[in-house]
Scaffold this active site. Structure first.
Site, PDB file in Angstrom:
ATOM      1  N   HIS A  76       5.050  -8.924  -5.859  1.00 26.68           N
ATOM      2  CA  HIS A  76       4.445  -7.776  -6.505  1.00 26.68           C
ATOM      3  C   HIS A  76       4.994  -7.511  -8.396  1.00 26.68           C
ATOM      4  O   HIS A  76       4.702  -6.547  -9.281  1.00 26.68           O
ATOM      5  CB  HIS A  76       4.234  -6.674  -5.438  1.00 26.68           C
ATOM      6  CG  HIS A  76       3.449  -6.865  -4.376  1.00 26.68           C
ATOM      7  ND1 HIS A  76       3.498  -7.366  -3.627  1.00 26.68           N
ATOM      8  CD2 HIS A  76       1.885  -6.413  -4.914  1.00 26.68           C
ATOM      9  CE1 HIS A  76       2.278  -6.818  -2.953  1.00 26.68           C
ATOM     10  NE2 HIS A  76       1.922  -6.485  -3.653  1.00 26.68           N
TER      11      HIS A  76
ATOM     12  N   ARG B 185      -4.150  -0.589  -7.695  1.00 24.61           N
ATOM     13  CA  ARG B 185      -3.159  -0.954  -6.453  1.00 24.61           C
ATOM     14  C   ARG B 185      -2.164   0.581  -6.736  1.00 24.61           C
ATOM     15  O   ARG B 185      -1.918   1.078  -7.667  1.00 24.61           O
ATOM     16  CB  ARG B 185      -2.110  -2.113  -6.278  1.00 24.61           C
ATOM     17  CG  ARG B 185      -2.448  -3.418  -6.606  1.00 24.61           C
ATOM     18  CD  ARG B 185      -1.482  -4.377  -6.447  1.00 24.61           C
ATOM     19  NE  ARG B 185      -1.592  -6.149  -6.613  1.00 24.61           N
ATOM     20  CZ  ARG B 185      -2.172  -6.351  -7.329  1.00 24.61           C
ATOM     21  NH1 ARG B 185      -2.176  -5.962  -8.521  1.00 24.61           N
ATOM     22  NH2 ARG B 185      -3.020  -7.934  -6.921  1.00 24.61           N
TER      23      ARG B 185
ATOM     24  N   CYS C 193     -10.052 -10.361  -7.172  1.00 24.34           N
ATOM     25  CA  CYS C 193      -9.434  -9.466  -7.889  1.00 24.34           C
ATOM     26  C   CYS C 193      -7.554  -9.375  -7.927  1.00 24.34           C
ATOM     27  O   CYS C 193      -7.168  -9.305  -8.453  1.00 24.34           O
ATOM     28  CB  CYS C 193      -9.362  -7.763  -7.125  1.00 24.34           C
ATOM     29  SG  CYS C 193      -9.269  -7.999  -5.570  1.00 24.34           S
TER      30      CYS C 193
HETATM   31  C1  PEP Z   1      -5.029  -9.762  -3.262  1.00 24.50           C
HETATM   32  O1  PEP Z   1      -4.118 -10.046  -2.456  1.00 24.50           O
HETATM   33  O2  PEP Z   1      -5.123 -11.199  -4.247  1.00 24.50           O
HETATM   34  C2  PEP Z   1      -4.528  -8.894  -3.562  1.00 24.50           C
HETATM   35  C3  PEP Z   1      -5.269  -8.580  -4.860  1.00 24.50           C
HETATM   36  O3  PEP Z   1      -3.790  -7.560  -3.123  1.00 24.50           O
HETATM   37  P1  PEP Z   1      -2.056  -8.364  -3.653  1.00 24.50           P
HETATM   38  O4  PEP Z   1      -1.909  -8.368  -4.222  1.00 24.50           O
HETATM   39  O5  PEP Z   1      -1.915  -6.446  -3.816  1.00 24.50           O
HETATM   40  O6  PEP Z   1      -2.000  -8.660  -2.073  1.00 24.50           O
END
Ligand code: PEP
Ligand code: MG
Length: 856
Positions: free
Chosen positions: A478, A585, A786
């Protein structure tokens, strides 16, 4: 006389106590009741009542029912020795509970492999009650009525047998005796030894009490004894009154000294709560001297955020402080320590002012620093001739150790804060400014760190950082997602050689190749600066057309939206050409704070983003915490394998009020049509159906007539495989390639050892994307991407060729992405995507794409 019915606290095989593989329970010494061999990992209240005590090791809990019956629930056999590992308490002492409320949860694999047995006991431990009507030798569901307890009267008459304080008995006021002995068993008075002591104490007609660390407990109550929270080497005072008291005290003291049936452990008394661990602070591992000024070095890592940056190195390592043990005089070391503390406190106040939304964290850190025990501990060592660094480190680690052992997960969390503060004060002692995040670094800096955390980037303005180089970290963490949102080229998993780069060295971060070039020749620096500038110029050019809708050269409409991770990102995303937000998010609202945001607070933030998007669509993902994103105020069980555990929608379904508040906040955003709800980590249609039902209920409660679209994120491979079934429940599907790739390739997205192979262009991932599109086509559902692949220009022709019509990308790449898509022909995209599906590796796929579109 009244009777209560107890519900099964666990689902599983119910059995009589005699079959329990623990003699004390089997012989009824602890109390009468039954056992269950569980098939679930959650222990629930068998009746309405009050929590009398949760054992310090979180494996046992006692409830007092309204009738006065004290019901001990004990998970597994010999589980006290795990010292809380694998167990989570969801209630506190004194908390009222209703039948079925979650009391404790446990990690079945961990506890199952480490404990003697998972068979769990439910026994009534106080006198005056009889157990009747047990349901045993059959499977029972949690909550099913399984046992009747007779006895007791009205609630008011419930005798507080377990309450601390001297117990009155027939002999009260007569002969009195006492003796103090050391408790020499490893895990203190847990259920078994407590039961042995109670059995012996009950033979005495008079009162018997045990005193330990200022607390008193009735020695005839298992619960009261367990509630003392004793540990090995505690001193216990046995006190008896009534006829024959001296003999009783002698015999009970002897029993305690002999271990009460548990094995005796030898050893010194434990450190007091304030004592620091004996070990000296670790000295940094040798990795070689810093690179000499001008020494040219090439370090390889893993691509995290594409792009190239040229700048000056700024070291932000957390753990590389070498600690000198000997002090230079107590007065001097104390002055240094107090000065460093003042600077850290000032830095924290400053940070709280700059980031008001995170002020609570910094205030909590200040409170920790003000703890007199911490300072006193350090000053004692300084007085004994140690350096300020050594003394501070030892005191902070000692406190962290004490906190991490506490049963309350919220308190245990503070241990991490202390480790952070240990480093900040050490940094201040070494003459560097104690750092709080990266918000204040000089513009264009190339930050070198062991690992950047999301909180480090929380207040950083766009354009401030030049590049990031991390020793550890994975490309889809993240923190990296935040770095991508800021457009900061980032290379991760570079290894500890990065620690040798001196402050101020010239550095090139090549996020396209995953390379760090230290002190390159002046010509290389110049050439790279030129390339960066011409890329920036091209981007400026692309930004001019970025606001126009995006179509391929032959007219297929591809929507390009933005991934947003905080409120302030929205206006910039629109400037970059985002046609809306395809993934908000929402974790930004929930992380790094002491309590969950209220519905109103959420509503205001979502409304602000919707306003900033000016009527463009806003896809709000419901809370995706757990895994690598724990919330301090939402205690989840400690999981051995958190990314396969309570994450995403699983947390929402477990904490429905949290999810419902978020749903209500989204439903309140105006105009009603702009928001869509997207649910993370969906594995099967039933989960989405449950969320949809919640949405409908909340919509009805709010009196909102307009429907709202509810979509599923496709991140779990099973969800991709059943996309046709998912489409019956979902209005749209959005593929989270970060998680999908991690789960398909069985590679942890945060693990640097596998980071280099974690590539969404692996043909296995591409095949699942094709399967998702095929499933969605049956009911004509839109498929978006996404995850990180949507921001990767190399992935764009493949995704479009596979039938994806919406990309939600990090804002910084949108202008270039749209410009590139406008050059593509759909027939080429389909042909290359088809070829990619039959290749062997992501590397081969990338080669195919660059051969077809060499300008990439
Ligand atoms: C993903 O897993 O590709 C996603 C968009 O969610 P995150 O990266 O926030 O887990
Ligand atoms: Mg995800």
């Amino acid at each position: 006389m009244s009777a209560i019915t107890l519900a099964a606290p666990l689902a599983g095989w119910a059995m009589p106590l005699e079959d329990v593989p623990d003699p004390a329970f089997a012989q009824g010494l602890v109390g009468d009741g039954m056992a269950i061999d569980p098939t679930v990992n959650e222990l629930r209240a068998p009746c309405d009542g009050v929590v009398l005590s949760v054992h310090r090791a979180r494996h046992a809990c006692t409830i007092r029912a309204a009738s006065g019956a004290e019901v001990l629930l004990h998970l597994g056999v010999d589980t006290v020795g795990l010292n809380g590992e694998g167990f989570t308490a969801h209630v506190r002492d004194g908390q009222p509970v209703r039948t079925g409320d979650l009391l404790l949860s446990f990690d079945m694999d961990l506890v199952g492999s480490r404990a003697h047995s998972l068979v769990s006991m439910m026994v009534v431990v106080n006198d005056g009650f009889t157990v009747d009507g047990r349901t045993v030798n059959r499977e029972v569901a949690a909550g099913a009525p399984v046992m009747t307890v007779e006895g007791g009267t009205a609630p008011a008459a419930a005798a507080p047998a377990a309450a601390a304080g001297p117990a009155a008995g027939p002999g009260a006021g007569g002969e009195t005796a006492e003796r103090t002995v050391r408790l020499r068993i490893a895990h203190g008075l847990h259920a078994r030894p407590a039961a042995a002591l109670v059995a012996a104490a009950k033979a005495h007609p008079g009162a018997v009490t045990i005193l330990c660390r200022g607390q008193t407990a009735n020695a005839k109550s298992v619960v009261a004894l367990m509630g003392l929270g004793t540990v090995a080497n505690d001193e216990l005072t046995v006190r008896a009154t009534g006829p024959g008291a001296p003999g009783v005290v002698e015999s009970l003291a002897g029993l305690i000294e002999s271990g009460l049936g548990d094995e005796i452990v030898e050893g010194p008394p434990p450190a007091a709560a304030t004592a620091a661990p004996a070990a000296a602070p670790a000295v940094a591992e040798e990795i070689g001297p810093p690179f000499a000024p001008g020494e040219e070095v090439l370090l390889k890592g893993t691509i995290a955020v594409p792009g190239v940056a040229v700048g000056t190195a700024l070291r932000r390592f957390r753990a590389a402080v070498t600690v000198r043990e000997e002090g230079r005089g107590a007065a001097e070391e104390e002055r240094r320590l107090r000065g460093a503390l003042d600077r850290v406190v000032a830095g924290l106040s400053d940070a709280a002012r700059r980031m008001p939304e995170h002020a609570a964290i910094f205030q909590a850190h200040q409170e920790l620093l003000a703890d007199p025990e911490l300072l006193d501990g350090a000053l004692a060592d300084i007085g004994a001739g140690k350096s300020a660094e050594w003394a501070w480190s030892r005191a902070a680690r000692g406190q962290a150790e004490v906190l991490s052992r506490l049963a309350d997960p919220r308190m245990a969390e503070r241990a991490a804060d202390l480790r952070d503060l240990e480093q900040q004060v050490l940094a201040a002692l070494s003459g560097r400014e104690p750092s709080v995040g990266l918000a204040g670094v000089p513009e264009g800096s190339i930050v070198l760190a062991d690992e950047i955390l999301p909180s480090d980037l929380a207040g950083v303005p766009a354009g401030r950082l030049g590049g990031i180089c991390m020793v550890h970290g994975g490309p889809t963490s993240h923190a990296v997602i935040l770095a991508a949102a800021l457009g900061v080229p980032t290379v991760v998993a570079v290894g500890r050689q990065a620690e040798r780069i001196p402050d101020g060295a010239s550095v090139i971060v090549d996020g396209n190749r995953g390379e760090i070039r230290v002190s390159p020749p002046a010509e290389a620096m110049e050439a790279t600066r030129g390339a960066v500038a011409s890329r920036a110029a091209r981007r400026e050019e692309n930004r001019r057309t970025a606001h126009e809708p995006c179509r391929t050269a032959d007219g297929t409409r591809i929507e390009v939206l933005a991934n947003l991770g905080r409120v302030s990102d929205a206006p910039g995303a629109v400037t970059e050409g985002a046609e809306g937000c395809g993934l908000l998010r929402t974790e930004f609202l929930f992380l790094e704070r002491q309590s969950a945001p209220s519905e109103d607070e959420q509503y205001r933030q979502y409304q602000q983003i919707a306003d900033d998007l000016g009527g463009r669509p806003l896809v709000i993902r419901t809370l995706d915490v757990g895994g690598d994103k724990p919330l301090p105020y939402l205690p989840l069980p400690k999981e051995e394998n958190p990314v396969l555990g309570l994450r995403g929608v699983r947390v929402g379904l477990r904490e429905p009020e949290l999810l419902r508040a978020q749903i209500r906040a989204i439903l309140r955003v105006r105009p009603a049509g702009v928001c869509r709800i997207m649910v993370p980590m969906i594995a099967s249609p039933a989960e989405l159906r449950t969320v949809r039902a919640m949405v409908d209920e909340e919509r009805a409660r709010l009196g909102r007539a307009e429907p709202i679209e509810v979509g599923a994120m496709i991140e779990v491979p099973a969800a991709a495989l059943v996309a046709d079934r998912m489409s019956i429940v979902a209005d749209f599907l959005s593929i989270g390639t970060n998680d999908l790739t991690q789960y398909v390739l069985a590679m942890d997205r945060g693990n640097p050892h596998v980071a280099a192979q974690l590539d969404a262009l692996h043909p296995g991932v591409l095949r699942l994307i094709r399967q998702t599109v095929a499933g969605a086509e049956v009911l004509g559902r839109t498929v978006a991407v996404c995850g990180g692949a949507a921001s990767d220009p190399m992935a764009a022709p493949l995704l479009i060729g596979l039938g994806v019509t919406e990309l939600s990308a990090t804002p910084a790449v949108i202008a270039d992405l749209k410009a590139f898509i406008r050059t593509l022909r759909i027939a080429d995209c389909r042909r290359i995507a088809e070829m990619a599906l039959s290749l062997d590796s992501a590397e081969d796929v990338r080669r195919l794409v660059t051969e077809t579109w060499p300008d990439l």
